[in-house]
Enzyme design. Structure first.
Site, PDB file in Angstrom:
ATOM      1  N   ASP A  17       0.901  -1.249   0.161  1.00 19.18           N
ATOM      2  CA  ASP A  17       0.768   0.133   0.027  1.00 19.18           C
ATOM      3  C   ASP A  17       1.083   0.961  -0.318  1.00 19.18           C
ATOM      4  O   ASP A  17       2.258   1.401   0.267  1.00 19.18           O
ATOM      5  CB  ASP A  17      -1.089   0.311   1.063  1.00 19.18           C
ATOM      6  CG  ASP A  17      -1.753   0.698   1.233  1.00 19.18           C
ATOM      7  OD1 ASP A  17      -2.388   1.222   0.076  1.00 19.18           O
ATOM      8  OD2 ASP A  17      -2.529   1.138   2.367  1.00 19.18           O
ATOM      9  N   SER A  18       0.315   2.408  -0.204  1.00 17.24           N
ATOM     10  CA  SER A  18       0.922   3.543  -0.092  1.00 17.24           C
ATOM     11  C   SER A  18       1.305   4.608   1.160  1.00 17.24           C
ATOM     12  O   SER A  18       2.228   4.646   1.676  1.00 17.24           O
ATOM     13  CB  SER A  18       0.173   4.567  -0.898  1.00 17.24           C
ATOM     14  OG  SER A  18      -0.331   4.342   0.033  1.00 17.24           O
ATOM     15  N   TYR A  49      -0.501   8.723  -2.639  1.00 16.32           N
ATOM     16  CA  TYR A  49      -1.109   8.630  -4.061  1.00 16.32           C
ATOM     17  C   TYR A  49      -2.055   9.234  -4.343  1.00 16.32           C
ATOM     18  O   TYR A  49      -2.072   9.502  -5.957  1.00 16.32           O
ATOM     19  CB  TYR A  49      -0.573   6.789  -4.284  1.00 16.32           C
ATOM     20  CG  TYR A  49       0.332   6.175  -4.044  1.00 16.32           C
ATOM     21  CD1 TYR A  49       2.059   6.739  -3.393  1.00 16.32           C
ATOM     22  CD2 TYR A  49       0.775   4.856  -4.978  1.00 16.32           C
ATOM     23  CE1 TYR A  49       2.106   6.109  -3.506  1.00 16.32           C
ATOM     24  CE2 TYR A  49       1.755   4.162  -4.872  1.00 16.32           C
ATOM     25  CZ  TYR A  49       3.206   4.880  -4.171  1.00 16.32           C
ATOM     26  OH  TYR A  49       4.090   4.025  -3.840  1.00 16.32           O
ATOM     27  N   GLY A  50      -3.265   8.968  -3.728  1.00 17.54           N
ATOM     28  CA  GLY A  50      -4.778   9.546  -4.304  1.00 17.54           C
ATOM     29  C   GLY A  50      -5.115  10.817  -4.890  1.00 17.54           C
ATOM     30  O   GLY A  50      -5.657  10.757  -5.744  1.00 17.54           O
ATOM     31  N   CYS A  80      -4.285  -0.736  -2.489  1.00 16.13           N
ATOM     32  CA  CYS A  80      -4.384  -0.161  -2.569  1.00 16.13           C
ATOM     33  C   CYS A  80      -5.325   0.018  -3.469  1.00 16.13           C
ATOM     34  O   CYS A  80      -5.301   0.182  -4.696  1.00 16.13           O
ATOM     35  CB  CYS A  80      -3.360   0.786  -2.905  1.00 16.13           C
ATOM     36  SG  CYS A  80      -3.191   2.581  -3.460  1.00 16.13           S
ATOM     37  N   ASN A  81      -6.610   0.704  -2.901  1.00 13.01           N
ATOM     38  CA  ASN A  81      -7.078   1.252  -4.634  1.00 13.01           C
ATOM     39  C   ASN A  81      -6.593   2.203  -6.197  1.00 13.01           C
ATOM     40  O   ASN A  81      -6.998   1.620  -7.205  1.00 13.01           O
ATOM     41  CB  ASN A  81      -8.929   2.098  -4.105  1.00 13.01           C
ATOM     42  CG  ASN A  81      -9.490   1.159  -3.315  1.00 13.01           C
ATOM     43  OD1 ASN A  81     -10.239  -0.182  -3.708  1.00 13.01           O
ATOM     44  ND2 ASN A  81      -9.224   0.719  -2.139  1.00 13.01           N
ATOM     45  N   THR A  82      -6.039   2.863  -5.510  1.00 12.34           N
ATOM     46  CA  THR A  82      -5.347   4.165  -5.826  1.00 12.34           C
ATOM     47  C   THR A  82      -4.435   3.191  -7.209  1.00 12.34           C
ATOM     48  O   THR A  82      -4.798   3.677  -8.287  1.00 12.34           O
ATOM     49  CB  THR A  82      -4.970   5.180  -5.155  1.00 12.34           C
ATOM     50  OG1 THR A  82      -5.805   5.833  -4.919  1.00 12.34           O
ATOM     51  CG2 THR A  82      -3.962   6.544  -6.461  1.00 12.34           C
ATOM     52  N   GLU A 165      -2.150   9.163   7.893  1.00 15.40           N
ATOM     53  CA  GLU A 165      -0.954   9.133   7.490  1.00 15.40           C
ATOM     54  C   GLU A 165       0.048   9.962   8.692  1.00 15.40           C
ATOM     55  O   GLU A 165       0.578   9.599   8.951  1.00 15.40           O
ATOM     56  CB  GLU A 165      -0.493   9.242   6.458  1.00 15.40           C
ATOM     57  CG  GLU A 165      -0.333   8.346   5.491  1.00 15.40           C
ATOM     58  CD  GLU A 165      -0.045   7.474   4.785  1.00 15.40           C
ATOM     59  OE1 GLU A 165       1.194   7.570   5.735  1.00 15.40           O
ATOM     60  OE2 GLU A 165      -0.678   6.458   5.232  1.00 15.40           O
ATOM     61  N   CYS A 199     -11.257   3.209  -0.615  1.00 12.92           N
ATOM     62  CA  CYS A 199     -10.207   3.469  -0.020  1.00 12.92           C
ATOM     63  C   CYS A 199      -9.175   2.782   1.884  1.00 12.92           C
ATOM     64  O   CYS A 199     -10.286   3.320   2.342  1.00 12.92           O
ATOM     65  CB  CYS A 199      -9.711   4.778   0.274  1.00 12.92           C
ATOM     66  SG  CYS A 199      -7.533   5.225   1.009  1.00 12.92           S
ATOM     67  N   THR A 200      -7.960   2.373   1.472  1.00  6.54           N
ATOM     68  CA  THR A 200      -7.991   0.841   2.269  1.00  6.54           C
ATOM     69  C   THR A 200      -7.379   1.849   3.243  1.00  6.54           C
ATOM     70  O   THR A 200      -7.534   1.110   4.400  1.00  6.54           O
ATOM     71  CB  THR A 200      -7.020   0.107   1.660  1.00  6.54           C
ATOM     72  OG1 THR A 200      -5.439   0.589   1.939  1.00  6.54           O
ATOM     73  CG2 THR A 200      -7.335  -1.061   0.851  1.00  6.54           C
ATOM     74  N   HIS A 201      -7.196   3.149   3.457  1.00  4.03           N
ATOM     75  CA  HIS A 201      -7.219   3.494   4.765  1.00  4.03           C
ATOM     76  C   HIS A 201      -8.510   3.836   5.463  1.00  4.03           C
ATOM     77  O   HIS A 201      -8.380   4.394   6.869  1.00  4.03           O
ATOM     78  CB  HIS A 201      -6.822   4.974   4.454  1.00  4.03           C
ATOM     79  CG  HIS A 201      -4.908   5.358   3.777  1.00  4.03           C
ATOM     80  ND1 HIS A 201      -4.351   4.837   2.648  1.00  4.03           N
ATOM     81  CD2 HIS A 201      -3.974   6.113   4.611  1.00  4.03           C
ATOM     82  CE1 HIS A 201      -3.097   4.301   3.202  1.00  4.03           C
ATOM     83  NE2 HIS A 201      -2.617   5.509   3.715  1.00  4.03           N
TER      84      HIS A 201
HETATM   85  N1  DGL Z   1      -4.665   3.177   1.043  1.00  7.61           N
HETATM   86  C1  DGL Z   1      -5.076   3.378  -1.001  1.00  7.61           C
HETATM   87  C2  DGL Z   1      -6.069   3.559  -1.325  1.00  7.61           C
HETATM   88  O1  DGL Z   1      -6.543   2.362  -1.521  1.00  7.61           O
HETATM   89  C3  DGL Z   1      -4.818   5.182  -0.323  1.00  7.61           C
HETATM   90  C4  DGL Z   1      -3.982   5.911  -1.359  1.00  7.61           C
HETATM   91  C5  DGL Z   1      -3.314   7.005  -1.203  1.00  7.61           C
HETATM   92  O2  DGL Z   1      -1.880   6.925  -1.035  1.00  7.61           O
HETATM   93  O3  DGL Z   1      -4.017   8.315  -1.541  1.00  7.61           O
HETATM   94  O4  DGL Z   1      -6.324   4.184  -2.404  1.00  7.61           O
END
Ligand code: DGL
Length: 280
Positions: A17-18, A49-50, A80-82, A165, A199-201
């Protein structure tokens, strides 16, 4: 990137993940598949990353996948979805054949989408996700392939990942931004009965999200669906299953300093862990 990676080796499953968000997926996968070995890699130094372009997300994700391959992972999950929205297809189609065609990289959008058909009765689904995931239209496209009758409305929440974060997910200040995006989403379509946390966050903000979502609307976190889908994948791919080692271990790596990574990671995992810093 021209490094040769040896084929058919056995090793742990890589979870990428990011930043911290993938830990919410790892937790579910570990509880569904406790016998497997895992390596977690968070690109905390370059998160989020988003808000980044397709090209940048692709390049960062490819570097992390290559690192996990070098660490011996035969299978990598983009938790990570992004990255799943912006990099998965290119990595699968262009990079894997060049790097090592026997390894696999899987995303987390498809398993989430598959669950939606049964969950939504009104056929109006909301998506809370990063700007990159919303703009990519991956969710509506994937949902409509399986369920053409479902209408998907997205709301980008650019500030939510930075809140998580920076360790602010439980703060009073976070309420303001959580409420704003939940209300924005519901004002775009009043018939939404199911909201995907794409988003996994975001599960790390779940308590606050639930405060502002009216009762009767389902809020879907991805972890359990991704874990069930991975378990099923292993059943259907015994060759890959045989290459994933089973010792019940997990090693954690971050592109940030360990001192920065550990306190938050331990809070999110609810346990003390050891981690190492990596250079990509
Ligand atoms: N956990 C990432 C996701 O699922 C977050 C992306 C990010 O870093 O913005 O999209």
């Amino acid at each position: 990137m021209s490094k040769t990676l040896s084929s058919k080796k056995c090793g742990p499953i890589g979870i990428f993940d990011s930043g911290y968000g993938g830990l919410t997926i790892l937790k579910h996968i570990q509880s569904a598949m406790p016998e497997y070995d895992f390596i977690y890699l968070g690109d905390n130094a370059r998160t989020p990353y988003g808000t980044r372009s397709f090209q940048v997300v692709y390049e960062f994700t490819l570097q992390c996948v290559t690192k996990l391959f070098e660490m011996g992972c035969p299978l990598v999950i983009l938790a990570c979805n992004t990255a799943s929205a912006k990099a998965l297809r290119t990595i699968q189609q262009i990079d894997l054949p060049r790097l090592d065609a026997s390894r696999r990289v899987l995303g987390i959008i498809r398993p989430t989408v598959e669950s939606i058909g049964e969950l939504s009765k009104s056929r109006h689904v909301g998506l809370l996700a990063t700007p990159g995931t919303v703009k990519s239209l991956s969710y509506p496209l994937e949902i409509n392939k399986l369920y053409p009758d479902i209408e998907v409305t997205g709301e980008a929440c650019p500030i939510w990942v930075p809140l998580v974060e920076s360790g602010e997910s439980q703060s009073d200040g976070a309420d303001f931004f959580v409420r704003r995006h939940v209300e924005n989403l519901l004002s775009k379509d009043s018939r939404i009965d199911t909201i995907i946390l794409g988003c996994t966050h975001y599960p790390l903000l779940l308590d606050k999200i639930l405060k502002y979502v009216p009762k009767g609307i389902k809020v879907v976190s991805q972890g359990e669906y991704v874990a069930a889908s991975l378990k099923d994948y292993m059943r259907r791919h015994p060759d890959m299953d045989g290459r994933c080692t089973k010792g019940g271990t997990c090693r954690y790596y971050t592109t940030e300093s360990v001192e920065t990574f550990l306190p938050n990671a331990s809070i999110f995992l609810n346990s003390d862990i050891l981690a190492e810093s990596v250079t990509l």
